[in-house]
Design a protein around this motif. Structure first.
Motif, mmCIF file in Angstrom:
data_model
loop_
_atom_site.group_PDB
_atom_site.id
_atom_site.type_symbol
_atom_site.label_atom_id
_atom_site.label_comp_id
_atom_site.label_asym_id
_atom_site.label_seq_id
_atom_site.Cartn_x
_atom_site.Cartn_y
_atom_site.Cartn_z
ATOM 1 N N ALA A 1 0.819 -1.208 0.000
ATOM 2 C CA ALA A 1 0.000 0.000 0.000
ATOM 3 C C ALA A 1 0.858 1.265 0.000
ATOM 4 O O ALA A 1 0.512 2.262 -0.644
ATOM 5 C CB ALA A 1 -0.945 0.008 1.208
ATOM 6 N N LEU A 2 1.991 1.207 0.705
ATOM 7 C CA LEU A 2 2.869 2.375 0.775
ATOM 8 C C LEU A 2 3.795 2.465 -0.436
ATOM 9 O O LEU A 2 4.462 3.485 -0.632
ATOM 10 C CB LEU A 2 3.699 2.336 2.061
ATOM 11 C CG LEU A 2 2.913 2.432 3.365
ATOM 12 C CD1 LEU A 2 3.843 2.280 4.556
ATOM 13 C CD2 LEU A 2 2.154 3.742 3.445
ATOM 14 N N GLY A 3 3.885 1.381 -1.206
ATOM 15 C CA GLY A 3 4.711 1.389 -2.399
ATOM 16 C C GLY A 3 6.189 1.229 -2.138
ATOM 17 O O GLY A 3 7.013 1.550 -2.990
ATOM 18 N N ARG A 4 6.526 0.714 -0.955
ATOM 19 C CA ARG A 4 7.942 0.495 -0.624
ATOM 20 C C ARG A 4 8.061 -0.441 0.568
ATOM 21 O O ARG A 4 7.104 -0.620 1.318
ATOM 22 C CB ARG A 4 8.635 1.812 -0.314
ATOM 23 C CG ARG A 4 8.151 2.479 0.968
ATOM 24 C CD ARG A 4 8.708 3.883 1.090
ATOM 25 N NE ARG A 4 8.502 4.530 2.352
ATOM 26 C CZ ARG A 4 7.361 4.953 2.853
ATOM 27 N NH1 ARG A 4 6.245 4.748 2.218
ATOM 28 N NH2 ARG A 4 7.288 5.573 4.010
ATOM 29 N N LYS A 5 9.245 -0.985 0.738
ATOM 30 C CA LYS A 5 9.520 -1.810 1.919
ATOM 31 C C LYS A 5 9.637 -0.869 3.099
ATOM 32 O O LYS A 5 10.509 -0.016 3.152
ATOM 33 C CB LYS A 5 10.820 -2.603 1.713
ATOM 34 C CG LYS A 5 11.260 -3.394 2.916
ATOM 35 C CD LYS A 5 10.364 -4.571 3.166
ATOM 36 C CE LYS A 5 10.947 -5.418 4.299
ATOM 37 N NZ LYS A 5 9.935 -6.094 5.046
ATOM 38 N N HIS A 6 8.723 -0.980 4.004
ATOM 39 C CA HIS A 6 8.694 -0.065 5.136
ATOM 40 C C HIS A 6 8.716 -0.800 6.472
ATOM 41 O O HIS A 6 9.344 -0.354 7.412
ATOM 42 C CB HIS A 6 7.454 0.833 5.053
ATOM 43 C CG HIS A 6 7.382 1.840 6.138
ATOM 44 N ND1 HIS A 6 8.160 2.967 6.156
ATOM 45 C CD2 HIS A 6 6.656 1.870 7.272
ATOM 46 C CE1 HIS A 6 7.910 3.652 7.255
ATOM 47 N NE2 HIS A 6 7.005 3.012 7.949
ATOM 48 N N MET A 7 8.012 -1.902 6.535
ATOM 49 C CA MET A 7 7.854 -2.605 7.805
ATOM 50 C C MET A 7 9.095 -3.434 8.123
ATOM 51 O O MET A 7 9.451 -4.339 7.391
ATOM 52 C CB MET A 7 6.627 -3.511 7.755
ATOM 53 C CG MET A 7 5.315 -2.769 7.548
ATOM 54 S SD MET A 7 4.915 -1.632 8.879
ATOM 55 C CE MET A 7 4.597 -2.790 10.173
ATOM 56 N N ASN A 8 9.742 -3.101 9.232
ATOM 57 C CA ASN A 8 10.890 -3.886 9.695
ATOM 58 C C ASN A 8 10.415 -4.875 10.760
ATOM 59 O O ASN A 8 9.222 -4.996 11.032
ATOM 60 C CB ASN A 8 11.996 -2.958 10.214
ATOM 61 C CG ASN A 8 11.531 -2.091 11.381
ATOM 62 O OD1 ASN A 8 10.587 -2.428 12.091
ATOM 63 N ND2 ASN A 8 12.201 -0.973 11.583
ATOM 64 N N ARG A 9 11.346 -5.575 11.376
ATOM 65 C CA ARG A 9 10.955 -6.599 12.356
ATOM 66 C C ARG A 9 10.244 -6.001 13.565
ATOM 67 O O ARG A 9 9.371 -6.628 14.154
ATOM 68 C CB ARG A 9 12.149 -7.445 12.777
ATOM 69 C CG ARG A 9 13.174 -6.728 13.587
ATOM 70 C CD ARG A 9 14.281 -7.666 14.076
ATOM 71 N NE ARG A 9 15.216 -6.945 14.907
ATOM 72 C CZ ARG A 9 15.008 -6.637 16.170
ATOM 73 N NH1 ARG A 9 13.904 -6.998 16.768
ATOM 74 N NH2 ARG A 9 15.903 -5.956 16.861
ATOM 75 N N LEU A 10 10.580 -4.767 13.934
ATOM 76 C CA LEU A 10 9.885 -4.125 15.054
ATOM 77 C C LEU A 10 8.435 -3.811 14.692
ATOM 78 O O LEU A 10 7.543 -3.938 15.527
ATOM 79 C CB LEU A 10 10.623 -2.853 15.473
ATOM 80 C CG LEU A 10 12.016 -3.057 16.050
ATOM 81 C CD1 LEU A 10 12.673 -1.708 16.337
ATOM 82 C CD2 LEU A 10 11.981 -3.914 17.296
ATOM 83 N N GLY A 11 8.221 -3.410 13.455
ATOM 84 C CA GLY A 11 6.857 -3.169 12.990
ATOM 85 C C GLY A 11 6.035 -4.444 12.975
ATOM 86 O O GLY A 11 4.870 -4.451 13.367
ATOM 87 N N VAL A 12 6.664 -5.535 12.534
ATOM 88 C CA VAL A 12 5.980 -6.834 12.519
ATOM 89 C C VAL A 12 5.654 -7.261 13.947
ATOM 90 O O VAL A 12 4.562 -7.748 14.222
ATOM 91 C CB VAL A 12 6.825 -7.897 11.782
ATOM 92 C CG1 VAL A 12 6.193 -9.274 11.913
ATOM 93 C CG2 VAL A 12 6.996 -7.512 10.310
ATOM 94 N N GLU A 13 6.588 -7.032 14.867
ATOM 95 C CA GLU A 13 6.337 -7.377 16.273
ATOM 96 C C GLU A 13 5.196 -6.536 16.840
ATOM 97 O O GLU A 13 4.347 -7.045 17.589
ATOM 98 C CB GLU A 13 7.605 -7.186 17.103
ATOM 99 C CG GLU A 13 7.505 -7.751 18.498
ATOM 100 C CD GLU A 13 7.222 -9.248 18.538
ATOM 101 O OE1 GLU A 13 6.491 -9.675 19.464
ATOM 102 O OE2 GLU A 13 7.712 -10.006 17.679
ATOM 103 N N ALA A 14 5.136 -5.270 16.481
ATOM 104 C CA ALA A 14 4.033 -4.413 16.926
ATOM 105 C C ALA A 14 2.704 -4.955 16.402
ATOM 106 O O ALA A 14 1.709 -4.989 17.131
ATOM 107 C CB ALA A 14 4.252 -2.972 16.455
ATOM 108 N N LEU A 15 2.703 -5.395 15.148
ATOM 109 C CA LEU A 15 1.483 -5.990 14.586
ATOM 110 C C LEU A 15 1.105 -7.262 15.334
ATOM 111 O O LEU A 15 -0.075 -7.510 15.583
ATOM 112 C CB LEU A 15 1.665 -6.274 13.096
ATOM 113 C CG LEU A 15 1.709 -5.031 12.205
ATOM 114 C CD1 LEU A 15 2.144 -5.403 10.801
ATOM 115 C CD2 LEU A 15 0.367 -4.328 12.194
#
Length: 76
Positions: free
Chosen positions: A50-64
């Motif tokens: 959706a953002l058109g780029r690699k944005h989510m890192n492992r911390l973002g995945v953990e937050a999810l």
């Protein structure tokens, strides 16, 4: 759009902030129940697309993952 009450509930998950909530809105998430049983990696991929780029890192995945766990803890 995520309403104020649902937004407040989501913000209770560890590492979830306003920016992450805006990302979830980008992919059509409106309620915690929308992510009950979801896969954090898949949500991260959808956000990246959706953002058109690699944005989510492992911390973002953990937050999810934290948000998905919160969703699972709320009675149906």
């Amino acid at each position: 759009m995520i309403d104020a009450a649902e937004r407040a509930r989501m913000l209770k998950a560890h590492s979830i902030g306003p920016r992450m909530i805006s990302y979830l809105e980008e992919i059509g998430i409106e309620r915690l129940s929308d992510i009950r049983g979801a896969d954090a990696e898949e949500l991260a991929m959808r956000i990246d697309i959706a953002l058109g780029r690699k944005h989510m890192n492992r911390l973002g995945v953990e937050a999810l993952r934290n948000l998905i766990a919160l969703a699972a803890s709320i009675p149906h």
